[in-house]
Structure formats: C-alpha cells, structure tokens
Design a protein around this motif. Structure first.
Motif, short mmCIF file in Angstrom:
data_model
loop_
_atom_site.label_atom_id
_atom_site.label_comp_id
_atom_site.label_asym_id
_atom_site.label_seq_id
_atom_site.Cartn_x
_atom_site.Cartn_y
_atom_site.Cartn_z
N GLY A 165 0.82 -1.20 0.00
CA GLY A 165 0.00 0.00 0.00
C GLY A 165 0.85 1.25 0.00
O GLY A 165 1.95 1.27 -0.55
N TYR A 166 0.33 2.27 0.65
CA TYR A 166 0.99 3.57 0.66
C TYR A 166 1.18 4.06 2.09
O TYR A 166 0.45 3.69 2.99
CB TYR A 166 0.14 4.58 -0.13
CG TYR A 166 0.12 4.29 -1.61
CD1 TYR A 166 1.16 4.72 -2.43
CD2 TYR A 166 -0.92 3.59 -2.19
CE1 TYR A 166 1.15 4.46 -3.78
CE2 TYR A 166 -0.94 3.33 -3.55
CZ TYR A 166 0.10 3.77 -4.35
OH TYR A 166 0.10 3.51 -5.69
N SER A 167 2.14 4.96 2.26
CA SER A 167 2.45 5.57 3.56
C SER A 167 1.61 6.83 3.75
O SER A 167 1.67 7.75 2.92
CB SER A 167 3.94 5.92 3.61
OG SER A 167 4.19 6.85 4.63
N VAL A 168 0.86 6.88 4.84
CA VAL A 168 0.06 8.07 5.14
C VAL A 168 0.96 9.29 5.25
O VAL A 168 0.66 10.35 4.68
CB VAL A 168 -0.75 7.88 6.46
CG1 VAL A 168 -1.41 9.18 6.88
CG2 VAL A 168 -1.78 6.78 6.30
N ASP A 169 2.06 9.17 5.96
CA ASP A 169 2.95 10.31 6.16
C ASP A 169 3.53 10.84 4.86
O ASP A 169 3.57 12.06 4.64
CB ASP A 169 4.09 9.95 7.13
CG ASP A 169 3.59 9.68 8.54
OD1 ASP A 169 2.51 10.20 8.91
OD2 ASP A 169 4.28 8.96 9.28
N LYS A 170 3.98 9.97 3.98
CA LYS A 170 4.58 10.40 2.71
C LYS A 170 3.54 11.05 1.80
O LYS A 170 3.82 12.06 1.16
CB LYS A 170 5.23 9.22 2.01
CG LYS A 170 6.47 8.71 2.71
CD LYS A 170 7.01 7.46 2.03
CE LYS A 170 8.19 6.88 2.78
NZ LYS A 170 8.65 5.63 2.15
N VAL A 171 2.35 10.47 1.75
CA VAL A 171 1.30 11.03 0.90
C VAL A 171 0.84 12.37 1.47
O VAL A 171 0.67 13.34 0.71
CB VAL A 171 0.12 10.04 0.76
CG1 VAL A 171 -1.05 10.68 0.04
CG2 VAL A 171 0.58 8.78 0.03
N LYS A 172 0.69 12.45 2.77
CA LYS A 172 0.26 13.70 3.39
C LYS A 172 1.29 14.81 3.14
O LYS A 172 0.94 15.94 2.83
CB LYS A 172 0.04 13.51 4.89
CG LYS A 172 -0.57 14.71 5.56
CD LYS A 172 -0.90 14.44 7.01
CE LYS A 172 -1.54 15.67 7.62
NZ LYS A 172 -1.75 15.50 9.05
N GLU A 173 2.56 14.46 3.26
CA GLU A 173 3.64 15.44 3.01
C GLU A 173 3.56 15.96 1.57
O GLU A 173 3.71 17.15 1.32
CB GLU A 173 4.99 14.78 3.28
CG GLU A 173 6.17 15.69 3.07
CD GLU A 173 7.50 14.98 3.32
OE1 GLU A 173 8.46 15.32 2.62
OE2 GLU A 173 7.56 14.08 4.19
N PHE A 174 3.31 15.07 0.64
CA PHE A 174 3.16 15.45 -0.77
C PHE A 174 1.98 16.40 -0.94
O PHE A 174 2.10 17.46 -1.57
CB PHE A 174 2.99 14.20 -1.62
CG PHE A 174 2.51 14.44 -3.02
CD1 PHE A 174 3.32 15.07 -3.95
CD2 PHE A 174 1.25 14.02 -3.42
CE1 PHE A 174 2.89 15.29 -5.25
CE2 PHE A 174 0.82 14.23 -4.72
CZ PHE A 174 1.64 14.86 -5.63
N PHE A 175 0.83 16.04 -0.40
CA PHE A 175 -0.36 16.89 -0.51
C PHE A 175 -0.11 18.27 0.12
O PHE A 175 -0.46 19.29 -0.46
CB PHE A 175 -1.57 16.24 0.16
CG PHE A 175 -2.15 15.06 -0.60
CD1 PHE A 175 -1.99 14.91 -1.96
CD2 PHE A 175 -2.87 14.09 0.08
CE1 PHE A 175 -2.53 13.85 -2.66
CE2 PHE A 175 -3.43 13.02 -0.59
CZ PHE A 175 -3.26 12.89 -1.96
N GLU A 176 0.49 18.28 1.29
CA GLU A 176 0.76 19.55 1.98
C GLU A 176 1.68 20.45 1.16
O GLU A 176 1.48 21.65 1.09
CB GLU A 176 1.35 19.31 3.36
CG GLU A 176 0.33 18.76 4.36
CD GLU A 176 0.93 18.33 5.68
OE1 GLU A 176 2.17 18.19 5.78
OE2 GLU A 176 0.15 18.12 6.63
N LYS A 177 2.68 19.85 0.54
CA LYS A 177 3.65 20.63 -0.24
C LYS A 177 2.98 21.33 -1.41
O LYS A 177 3.34 22.46 -1.75
CB LYS A 177 4.75 19.69 -0.75
CG LYS A 177 5.80 20.41 -1.57
CD LYS A 177 6.93 19.48 -1.96
CE LYS A 177 7.99 20.24 -2.74
NZ LYS A 177 9.12 19.39 -3.08
N TRP A 178 2.00 20.69 -2.03
CA TRP A 178 1.42 21.24 -3.26
C TRP A 178 0.05 21.88 -3.07
O TRP A 178 -0.53 22.38 -4.03
CB TRP A 178 1.38 20.17 -4.34
CG TRP A 178 2.79 19.77 -4.68
CD1 TRP A 178 3.43 18.63 -4.29
CD2 TRP A 178 3.74 20.54 -5.40
NE1 TRP A 178 4.72 18.65 -4.74
CE2 TRP A 178 4.94 19.82 -5.42
CE3 TRP A 178 3.69 21.79 -6.02
CZ2 TRP A 178 6.09 20.30 -6.05
CZ3 TRP A 178 4.84 22.26 -6.64
CH2 TRP A 178 6.01 21.52 -6.66
#
Length: 183
Positions: A165-178
């Motif tokens: 699956g996917y990492s919540v932290d990594k995906v959230k960091e990506f969303f926050e950045k953009w």
C-alpha cells in the motif's frame, strides 16, 4: 569388490541426481501454482476496488470545467493519471478515500481528477501536453496543476509505497507541499 563399490557409488550419484530433479519439478509446480494464486488474488482485489477512471469521458472538456472551478475556489488540481487496469492506481484512490485525514485534506485544498490512460482511451493530447509522464514513471503518476491549469509538478508514485500500500505520512507530506503552491 572395488568394482561393486564403484557401481554402488555411481548408482547413488544417479539416484541423488534424479531425486534433485524430482524436487526441482515439484518446486517449479509450486511456483506456478503460487503465481496463479497471486494472479487470482490480484484480480479479486481489483474487482473489489472503486473504478475512478472513465475511458469514455472527454478528459479535455472535464479538465477545462475543473480549471474554471479551481479558479473560482482558488485551489490547485491533482490529476491522478492511470487506469482501472492498474492495481496501484486503484489502491491509491482507495487509500485516499479510506484515510479520513487524507480525504479531508484533499477535499479542502484540491480539486481531484482521474485522467484515464487505457487502450480504450489514451488521452494522447493531454498526456503529450504534460510531457507523457506515464511513459517515464509508470502509473499512477500525479500531475499538479495550479488554478489556471498550468502544470507545476509531476510526481511518480513509488516514493509513496509501503508494503502493498501507501504511507500516510509520505502522501500527506506530498499533498501539503502542493496545496498552496503557485496559486
């Protein structure tokens, strides 16, 4: 006597070789069965997941409407490119939908679009406009557009993966950045 011992040694060696070959064939059958079982499990998983991509949709028209809405709401757009054939595309969509903190963040800060790429509809003009990122990175691939529809970032997805699956932290960091970039 020496001759008998030599014959027994050769016979033992031949028997050992046959035994190894038999075991190898058993192992190969297990691998074949395992591959078939994995394929069946993958197809069952695909069948359960939401299919967010619409190959019949005119993506250029839909994206134009989304850009108008993004301007009105002052939001960036996430374009998730892929297809219903792609298990990782379906998993990512489900992951965001099923993770409340990600879903609420995306809903608050972005407009989200699933850009189809499939044999039925490759959306070649749009993919070319964005530099054909699927050819470079595979799928899913994420294209971030500002509220005016200008591409500001392309992101491959493997950096978000964690196990199956996917990492919540990594995906959230990506969303926050953009979320607020280049509005």
């Amino acid at each position: 006597m020496k001759n008998t011992v030599l014959k027994l040694a050769v016979l033992s060696f031949v028997m050992l070789g046959l035994s190894v070959q038999a075991q190898k064939k058993k192992d190969e059958k297990k691998v074949e069965l395992s591959v078939a079982e994995k394929k069946k499990a993958l197809e069952a998983e695909k069948a359960r997941l939401i299919k967010p991509y619409n190959p019949k949709e005119n993506a250029e028209v839909e994206l134009s409407k989304l850009i108008e809405k993004a301007q009105a709401e002052n939001k960036n757009i996430i374009v998730q490119a892929g297809g219903n054939w792609c298990i990782w595309c379906l998993r990512f969509n489900q992951f965001v939908q099923d993770t409340p903190e990600l879903k609420s963040f995306v809903d608050k800060h972005f407009l989200y679009y699933h850009l189809n790429w499939s044999p039925d509809n490759k959306n070649e003009a749009l993919f070319e406009k964005y530099g054909n990122p699927g050819e470079k990175y595979g799928y899913p691939v994420f294209i971030i557009l500002n509220k005016n529809g200008e591409m500001i970032h392309v992101q491959e997805s493997s950096g978000f993966e964690e196990g199956k699956g996917y990492s919540v932290d990594k995906v959230k960091e990506f969303f926050e950045k953009w979320a607020d970039a280049s509005k």
